[in-house]
Design an enzyme around this catalytic site. Structure first.
Site, short mmCIF file in Angstrom:
data_model
loop_
_atom_site.label_atom_id
_atom_site.label_comp_id
_atom_site.label_asym_id
_atom_site.label_seq_id
_atom_site.Cartn_x
_atom_site.Cartn_y
_atom_site.Cartn_z
N GLY A 28 0.84 -1.21 0.00
CA GLY A 28 0.00 0.00 0.00
C GLY A 28 0.86 1.24 0.00
N ASP A 144 -9.37 10.96 10.01
CA ASP A 144 -9.07 10.42 8.68
C ASP A 144 -9.86 9.13 8.43
OD1 ASP A 144 -7.94 10.43 6.24
OD2 ASP A 144 -5.90 9.95 6.90
N1 LIG Z 1 -0.92 -2.77 8.64
C1 LIG Z 1 -1.19 -2.84 7.34
N2 LIG Z 1 -1.34 -4.00 6.74
C2 LIG Z 1 -1.61 -4.10 5.44
N3 LIG Z 1 -1.77 -3.03 4.63
C3 LIG Z 1 -1.64 -1.82 5.18
C4 LIG Z 1 -1.36 -1.68 6.57
N4 LIG Z 1 -1.29 -0.37 6.81
C5 LIG Z 1 -1.54 0.26 5.65
N5 LIG Z 1 -1.76 -0.61 4.67
C6 LIG Z 1 -2.05 -0.29 3.26
O1 LIG Z 1 -1.29 0.82 2.86
C7 LIG Z 1 -2.13 1.89 2.43
C8 LIG Z 1 -1.52 3.19 2.84
O2 LIG Z 1 -1.36 3.25 4.21
P1 LIG Z 1 -1.67 4.55 5.03
O3 LIG Z 1 -3.08 4.96 4.75
O4 LIG Z 1 -1.35 4.32 6.46
O5 LIG Z 1 -0.63 5.56 4.40
P2 LIG Z 1 -0.68 7.12 4.44
O6 LIG Z 1 0.51 7.70 3.75
O7 LIG Z 1 -0.93 7.54 5.84
O8 LIG Z 1 -1.94 7.39 3.55
P3 LIG Z 1 -3.02 8.49 3.72
O9 LIG Z 1 -2.46 9.47 4.66
O10 LIG Z 1 -3.21 8.99 2.34
O11 LIG Z 1 -4.21 7.78 4.25
C9 LIG Z 1 -3.46 1.61 3.09
O12 LIG Z 1 -4.51 2.15 2.33
C10 LIG Z 1 -3.50 0.12 3.10
O13 LIG Z 1 -4.00 -0.39 1.89
#
Ligand SMILES: Nc1ncnc2c1ncn2[C@@H]1O[C@H](COP(=O)(O)OP(=O)(O)OP(=O)(O)O)[C@@H](O)[C@H]1O
Length: 732
Positions: A28, A144
């Site tokens: 992700g 969020d």
């Molecule tokens: N613990 C996990 N296990 C499996 N997949 C994960 C996990 N954490 C996150 N992901 C995947 O990774 C993607 C991105 O993670 P996350 O949303 O935490 O990133 P981000 O940079 O904070 O994104 P945003 O701020 O745009 O929501 C998630 O949408 C999910 O599909």
């Protein structure tokens, strides 16, 4: 930052040593992070490692540390907790449980593009609401909530992710209205979050929860295809979105009711998470193992899905032509990311929002905006681009207001092409043509004084540039550019001035100091005052002064007297020099052949003038000889130039009897052949006519190109309307 961490249930500790983690596939990615499936080697356990790029993260390290600590203290089955976190170079690594089925968003995108069935939605939402209830009870706002942050594991367990770590992207609590610039689409944002000045609390999460419910039901959030500012205004101004009683027939009344309760604009009227959990919709929700697990029963592993999604996105982008593909990419990316940051520059948003209008107004605004853009491009662009900018407006005012960003991009492209074409064919005449185009358009369209001023200002700049070009080496190209430039000036002078082109060209030829550039004939230039620039414009004189300061003695008219011939001059009595100066040197205008004819007359009277003075002939003789020599040289030069201008067309013209025969330079004994002047005038006239024809053809070509682009835009608009219609049906 790095530290060992205990898990809430198993009391296992995870090291802060990156080499203990073996990163596997990417599963992700978000606004600031990439998430990997990884193995924690000491336990041989699969974990998720979120690599947060600190350079892309707006908060300082202290904030990040604080948030990471909070995240590690979380202990709820429906909230992802951090096992540990530590800094690796410019990244923060957050170690978490691996959620093998990824996010609900991924799942929808790969297999449920129209959303899940209600039973699955009920289960997912209930688990999510439990997480929210827990967070709110502990004084946290998630900020969020969206399908992309609801993670599923292979047993159907639902966990709310991105609490804490994603919060590093925005300040907490009172500082939520931070300095950071808004990024992302506000589809999930509550109206009070979007509204400047109004505070928000945990009820904002309830709104986002309601939007997430719609997202799970339809496969996308309401307004997700609209640009962020439009979404912002729609959220603030429109009635809240909801499940449609007709269109969403497949969903239960209680589901619709629950959504409607969440999506109340007045935050005080929204239920708390605790109260909402008691709603009938959740009371009847099935355990996730039953309703959620089956969603991915036949799907490939998460990382393969993620890869497939990435390829699909890339293929879609490749298929669509830019810049619409770019917009789509942004839209999709924003959609994927959803509301990633609740911290944004509210003033910036306010300004942007104030520019957004309703659908009907938007078209109007776009029209005005785009027509202004053509002007702005003109204003801001380089000379070549401004040429096109003006071509847009020049080539018919009916194009105004219909030029879209696409067209402008193409226009710029055309401009560049046009420029290279012109530069290929015209070389130094390019700038003069630009100047002329500007003048034409400034005469044709002057929507406001300020614009006019700007155009005039530009025209002046252009003219200055034109002059500089004219003062370059004396080449046929300069002649071309010069006549164009002057023609442009004639437009500037009087926009309604209509004269037969021949007459105008004639006049311009007379005015034309086209031969007044430095004469690039080294063998002669170095030997006499012809080496001095002959043009009298202030700017040019500056450069003249720069160049010849070292040996400059005196400037007479357009001729400078340098130390090379000072000996000849110094013997002339001051009174004689002063007198000639007050009347204007006979050589003052001699640089221009046209004028040279006229000036040759006073020069011929010179002996008479001098004979009346008391200056001894012996003193005058060297000076007169020098003048005579210069005149002869000039005549030779002009003859050479005329010869060099004898292009095939001119030869044709000459053969047709239109041009007088070339004079034989040295045979004239210093007398100017009237035929030469006549011939030059005709040549320049011919050149002007050719230039005029070329300009017309260029304009016609540009007009045709813009017509084509206009048609393309209309086509795009029609297909866009169709798409919007479909979308509205979907949203309704
Ligand atoms: N613990 C996990 N296990 C499996 N997949 C994960 C996990 N954490 C996150 N992901 C995947 O990774 C993607 C991105 O993670 P996350 O949303 O935490 O990133 P981000 O940079 O904070 O994104 P945003 O701020 O745009 O929501 C998630 O949408 C999910 O599909």
């Amino acid at each position: 930052m790095g530290r060992m961490a205990r898990t809430g249930t198993s009391h296992k500790t995870y090291s802060a040593n990156p080499s203990d983690y073996k990163l596997l596939e990417e599963v992700g990615y978000g606004a600031s992070a990439t998430v990997y499936r990884a193995i924690y080697l000491p336990f041989n356990e699969v974990v998720a490692v979120k690599c947060l790029d600190l350079d892309r993260c707006n908060s300082n390290l202290d904030d990040i540390r604080r948030e990471a600590q909070t995240m590690s203290l979380i202990d709820h089955p429906n909230v992802i907790k951090a096992y540990c976190s530590f800094v690796v170079e410019r990244n923060l690594w957050v170690v978490m449980p691996f959620m093998a089925e990824g996010s609900c968003l991924h799942l929808m995108k790969i297999a449920y593009t129209d959303g899940f069935e209600e039973s699955a939605i009920g289960s997912i939402l209930k688990e999510t609401l439990k997480a929210l209830e827990y967070l709110h009870r502990h004084g946290h706002i998630h900020r969020d909530v969206k399908a992309g942050n609801i993670l599923l594991d292979s047993n159907g367990v639902v966990k709310l992710a991105d609490f804490g770590v994603s919060a590093c992207m925005f300040d907490k609590g009172d500082r939520q209205r931070s300095r950071n610039t808004f990024v992302g689409t506000p589809c999930w944002m509550a109206p009070e979050v979007l509204q400047p000045g109004s505070g928000y609390d945990f009820k904002a999460d309830i709104w986002s929860f309601g939007i997430t419910a719609l997202e799970l039901a339809h496969g996308h959030a309401p307004f997700s295809k609209y640009p962020p500012m439009k979404v912002l205004l729609m959220t603030i101004q429109n009635a809240p979105p909801g499940l449609d009683y007709d269109r969403d027939k497949k969903f239960s009344k209680s589901f619709k009711e629950m959504v409607a309760m969440c999506l109340v604009k007045d935050q005080t009227k929204r239920p708390t998470a605790e109260k909402l959990l008691k709603h009938s919709f959740f009371k009847q929700a099935k355990p996730p193992e039953l309703s959620v697990k089956k969603l991915f029963a036949e799907l490939p592993p998460l990382w393969q899905r993620v890869k497939a999604l990435q390829l699909k996105d890339a293929a879609q982008l490749a298929l669509k032509k830019m810049p619409s593909a770019e917009q789509e990419a942004i839209s999709q990316s924003e959609y994927k990311r959803g509301v990633s940051a609740w911290n944004f520059d509210i003033e910036d948003l306010k300004v942007q929002a104030s520019l957004v209008q309703d659908d009907d107004e938007i078209q109007e605004m776009r029209e005005e905006d785009e027509s202004m853009k053509s002007f702005v491009i003109d204003k801001d662009s380089s000379d070549s681009r401004s040429s096109l900018g003006k071509s847009i407006s020049t080539n018919d005012n009916f194009f105004r207001g219909r030029i879209t960003g696409d067209e402008l991009a193409q226009a710029e492209c055309l401009s560049k092409k046009g420029k290279s074409l012109r530069s290929d064919s015209l070389e130094s005449s390019n700038q003069e043509k630009i100047g002329q185009e500007k003048d034409i358009s400034s005469a044709e369209m002057m929507p406001s004084t300020s614009e006019k001023d700007m155009v005039n200002a530009k025209t002046k700049t252009q003219m200055v540039k034109g002059r500089q070009t004219q003062s370059g080496p004396l080449m046929p190209g300069v002649v071309l550019s010069h006549s164009l430039s002057d023609r442009g000036r004639s437009f500037e002078r009087s926009e309604n001035e209509i004269q037969p082109i021949t007459e105008k060209a004639n006049r311009e030829v007379r005015r034309a100091p086209s031969f007044s550039g430095p004469l690039m004939l080294p063998n002669r230039a170095s030997a006499n005052s012809l080496s001095a620039p002959i043009k009298s414009s202030a700017g040019y004189r500056d450069s003249l002064e720069e160049k010849s300061k070292a040996n400059l003695v005196q400037i007479k008219g357009r001729f400078s007297v340098t130390s090379e011939n000072v000996d000849l001059v110094k013997d002339i009595p001051l009174c004689a020099v002063a007198r000639r100066s007050s009347q204007g040197s006979p050589l003052r205008k001699s640089a221009s052949v046209g004028d040279w004819m006229f000036d040759s007359k006073p020069m011929l009277t010179t002996p008479k003038d001098f004979s009346n003075s008391n200056v001894p002939a012996s003193l005058l003789m060297p000076h007169l000889q020098n003048l005579f020599q210069q005149t002869s040289l000039q005549q030779d030069l002009i003859t050479n130039l005329l010869n060099s201008l004898q292009s095939s067309e001119i030869v044709d013209a000459s053969q047709n009897g239109k041009l007088p025969p070339l004079p034989r330079g040295s045979e004239n004994n210093g007398n100017v052949d009237p035929g030469a002047s006549e011939r030059e005038r005709l040549l320049l006239l011919k050149v002007s006519e050719l230039q005029a024809r070329m300009i017309n053809l260029t304009d016609e070509l540009t007009a045709e190109k813009f017509k084509y682009m206009q048609l393309q835009q209309q086509l795009n608009a029609v297909s866009g309307q169709e798409e919007d219609g479909d979308k509205r049906e979907g949203d309704a």
